[in-house]
Design an enzyme around this catalytic site. Structure first.
Site, PDB file in Angstrom:
ATOM      1  N   THR A 220       0.904  -1.483  -0.048  1.00  0.00           N
ATOM      2  CA  THR A 220      -0.001   0.087  -0.275  1.00  0.00           C
ATOM      3  C   THR A 220       0.985   1.414  -0.095  1.00  0.00           C
ATOM      4  O   THR A 220       1.126   2.314  -1.310  1.00  0.00           O
ATOM      5  CB  THR A 220      -1.164   0.153   1.405  1.00  0.00           C
ATOM      6  OG1 THR A 220      -1.666  -1.457   1.044  1.00  0.00           O
ATOM      7  CG2 THR A 220      -1.683   1.006   1.236  1.00  0.00           C
TER       8      THR A 220
ATOM      9  N   VAL B 233       6.247   6.960  11.970  1.00  0.00           N
ATOM     10  CA  VAL B 233       5.408   7.623  12.980  1.00  0.00           C
ATOM     11  C   VAL B 233       4.415   8.377  12.527  1.00  0.00           C
ATOM     12  O   VAL B 233       5.633   9.856  12.281  1.00  0.00           O
ATOM     13  CB  VAL B 233       6.318   8.075  14.457  1.00  0.00           C
ATOM     14  CG1 VAL B 233       5.375   8.747  15.491  1.00  0.00           C
ATOM     15  CG2 VAL B 233       7.738   7.225  14.268  1.00  0.00           C
TER      16      VAL B 233
ATOM     17  N   GLY C 248       3.103   8.715  10.368  1.00  0.00           N
ATOM     18  CA  GLY C 248       2.583   8.905   8.989  1.00  0.00           C
ATOM     19  C   GLY C 248       2.748  10.106   9.051  1.00  0.00           C
ATOM     20  O   GLY C 248       3.828  10.475   9.205  1.00  0.00           O
TER      21      GLY C 248
ATOM     22  N   GLY D 124      -7.623  -0.577   5.523  1.00  0.00           N
ATOM     23  CA  GLY D 124      -6.618  -0.278   5.452  1.00  0.00           C
ATOM     24  C   GLY D 124      -5.733   0.414   6.573  1.00  0.00           C
ATOM     25  O   GLY D 124      -3.971   0.794   6.415  1.00  0.00           O
TER      26      GLY D 124
ATOM     27  N   LYS E 108       6.548   3.009  17.663  1.00  0.00           N
ATOM     28  CA  LYS E 108       6.580   4.740  17.949  1.00  0.00           C
ATOM     29  C   LYS E 108       7.542   5.827  18.924  1.00  0.00           C
ATOM     30  O   LYS E 108       7.684   6.690  18.880  1.00  0.00           O
ATOM     31  CB  LYS E 108       5.625   5.579  17.601  1.00  0.00           C
ATOM     32  CG  LYS E 108       4.841   4.697  15.503  1.00  0.00           C
ATOM     33  CD  LYS E 108       3.446   4.687  15.926  1.00  0.00           C
ATOM     34  CE  LYS E 108       3.039   3.797  14.654  1.00  0.00           C
ATOM     35  NZ  LYS E 108       2.024   3.502  14.214  1.00  0.00           N
TER      36      LYS E 108
HETATM   37  N1  HSE Z   1      -1.149   0.166  11.848  1.00  0.00           N
HETATM   38  C1  HSE Z   1      -0.478   1.658  12.080  1.00  0.00           C
HETATM   39  C2  HSE Z   1      -1.923   1.955  12.470  1.00  0.00           C
HETATM   40  C3  HSE Z   1      -0.321   2.389  10.679  1.00  0.00           C
HETATM   41  O1  HSE Z   1      -3.108   1.573  12.732  1.00  0.00           O
HETATM   42  O2  HSE Z   1      -1.520   3.981  13.045  1.00  0.00           O
HETATM   43  C4  HSE Z   1       0.668   2.988  11.085  1.00  0.00           C
HETATM   44  O3  HSE Z   1       1.959   3.461  11.282  1.00  0.00           O
END
Ligand code: HSE
Length: 438
Positions: free
Chosen positions: A13, A132, A134, A187, A205
């Site tokens: 993705t 960390v 996004g 997703g 993180k």
């Molecule tokens: N699985 C993580 C979340 C994705 O749900 O925030 C990004 O680190």
């Protein structure tokens, strides 16, 4: 114009999002970098799947190693994930003198000290903004924007899956599993959702953020971690009755000779700015001496938000390469010889407010038995509530405490669990309430 060749490892993705931005925003990136960013190769075992990318023949290849070994490639973007092959390929890329960009927080939390040391020794950058939060630029903020500040504390919602689940339970009382399934469908959950719901992803993180903020080695292993899988609609409902929301928080605080680093479900007042961060959004507040408090918020996962953060690293590196520089900004903010080994405060030494829920028989003297044990352990109650009335079964008894020590709480609750009038294990949720200093 200079051409900077990029090799992308992994086209899931986020990898697809990275390729998309490199292709579709090529002219924009060129105008900002002063060089051409060319996506020379994408390595992925699945070369056939249609990802909606307009690629020239030969760009997509099945093997990562030739890409990492290609002398023409300047920047490797690792989007494979996990701690196995991804680690080997990053190390190989570093040995080959390539700049590396990754979003792999699990890998960096566990092997980051060695990987950053290897990158520094090789004189290359290992960049990780997308690991960390996004698209939320928290790494750059800690490392660059707040460089003149002493950082006191950080409090973050760093996992979109957990925040989505807690929001769903709180808004419509959805069962945990249903909310998790929806998060997965959208997703943003990890391939193994245990990493999300048991708090490990958030702790990965936090390990990186505490290193950046407090000038310490990455110490994932000592972070206290508790996930959200035991949080019930009932407790979220009671929290709301007291004016609290439940969030999975990553908390990092400078405590002088130690650092507090913990991940757990937390009740926070409704008027706390993090209470309004709902759904899959991430947010973090940072308290620092010069700026006071700042807040960052944004999409913590998803194809393009995460790819945006990856590309911000690629552009930093490319701009440096245009000027013949690398290693200009230390990966963990501090010069390497200034990074200390700092102990984390054991959770037993934490003092905070607590929410307890007991399932207890509705009989005379039950409350005094429970509060007596709490009193014996120096735990002072702020309020006590019996929720409902039953003559033939257990009722929920909810208590909020003044500030208490975690070690005392553990001992008291172990004793209370043995009372024959108490069924089930007591529920404990820590409260962070800046409005209540006691
Ligand atoms: N699985 C993580 C979340 C994705 O749900 O925030 C990004 O680190």
């Amino acid at each position: 114009m200079k051409v900077i060749n990029v090799g992308l490892l992994g086209c899931g993705t986020v990898g697809t999002g990275v390729a998309k931005l490199l292709i579709e925003n090529q002219a924009l990136l060129r105008s900002r970098v002063g060089a051409e960013l060319r996506l020379k190769n994408i390595a992925d075992i699945d070369t056939r799947r249609d990802r909606g990318l307009d690629l020239a023949p030969g760009v997509m290849v099945p093997d990562a190693l030739p890409v990492v070994d290609d002398p023409e490639i300047d920047i490797i973007i690792e989007m494979i994930g996990g701690e196995g092959i991804a680690r080997e390929l990053i190390l190989k890329a570093i040995q080959n003198g390539k700049q590396v960009v990754t979003a792999n927080k699990a890998l960096l939390a566990i092997h980051g000290n060695a990987l950053f040391a290897a990158a520094a020794a090789a004189g290359v950058d290992l960049a990780f903004e997308a690991s960390v939060g996004g698209c939320m630029p928290i790494i750059k903020t800690l490392r660059e924007s707040l460089v003149a500040n002493r950082i006191h504390a950080m409090t973050g919602i760093l996992n979109g899956t957990c925040n989505y689940i807690l929001t769903k339970i709180s808004e419509d009382g959805s069962p945990f599993q249903e909310a998790l399934a929806e998060a997965q469908k959208n997703g943003f959950a990890e391939a193994d959702p245990t990493l999300d719901v048991e708090g490990f992803d958030t702790a990965h993180k936090l390990a990186l953020l505490t290193a950046l903020a407090f000038g310490m080695q990455i110490n994932y292993g000592d972070i206290y971690i508790e996930g959200i899988s035991k949080i019930t609609p009932q407790d979220i409902g009671f929290a709301a009755d007291f004016g609290y929301r439940v969030k999975l928080l990553a908390i990092g605080k400078d405590r002088g000779n130690a650092v507090e680093a913990r991940v757990h479900p937390t009740m926070i007042p409704e008027d706390n700015i993090l209470s309004s961060v709902s759904g899959s959004l991430n947010a973090i507040t940072v308290s620092a001496d010069a700026v006071g408090d700042i807040l960052l918020s944004g999409r913590g996962a998803g194809m393009l938000p995460t790819a945006s953060a990856v590309l911000s690293d690629v552009v930093d590196i490319a701009r440096n390469l245009v000027n013949g520089a690398t290693g200009r900004v230390p990966a963990l903010s501090y010069q390497r010889d200034q990074i200390r080994k700092v102990p984390l405060l054991p959770i037993e030494e934490l003092t905070t407010h607590y929410y307890f829920r007991f399932s207890a028989l509705d009989r005379p003297g039950v409350l005094s038995k429970i509060s007596g044990i709490l009193g014996n352990h120096e735990i002072s109650l702020k309020s006590v509530h019996q929720k409902g009335r039953k003559t033939d079964g257990a009722v929920p008894i909810v208590m909020l405490t003044h500030r208490a020590r975690e070690a005392d709480v553990k001992q008291a609750l172990a004793e209370i669990a043995f009372l024959d009038v108490v069924s089930d294990r007591p529920v404990v949720i820590r409260i962070e309430d800046d409005n209540d200093p006691d």
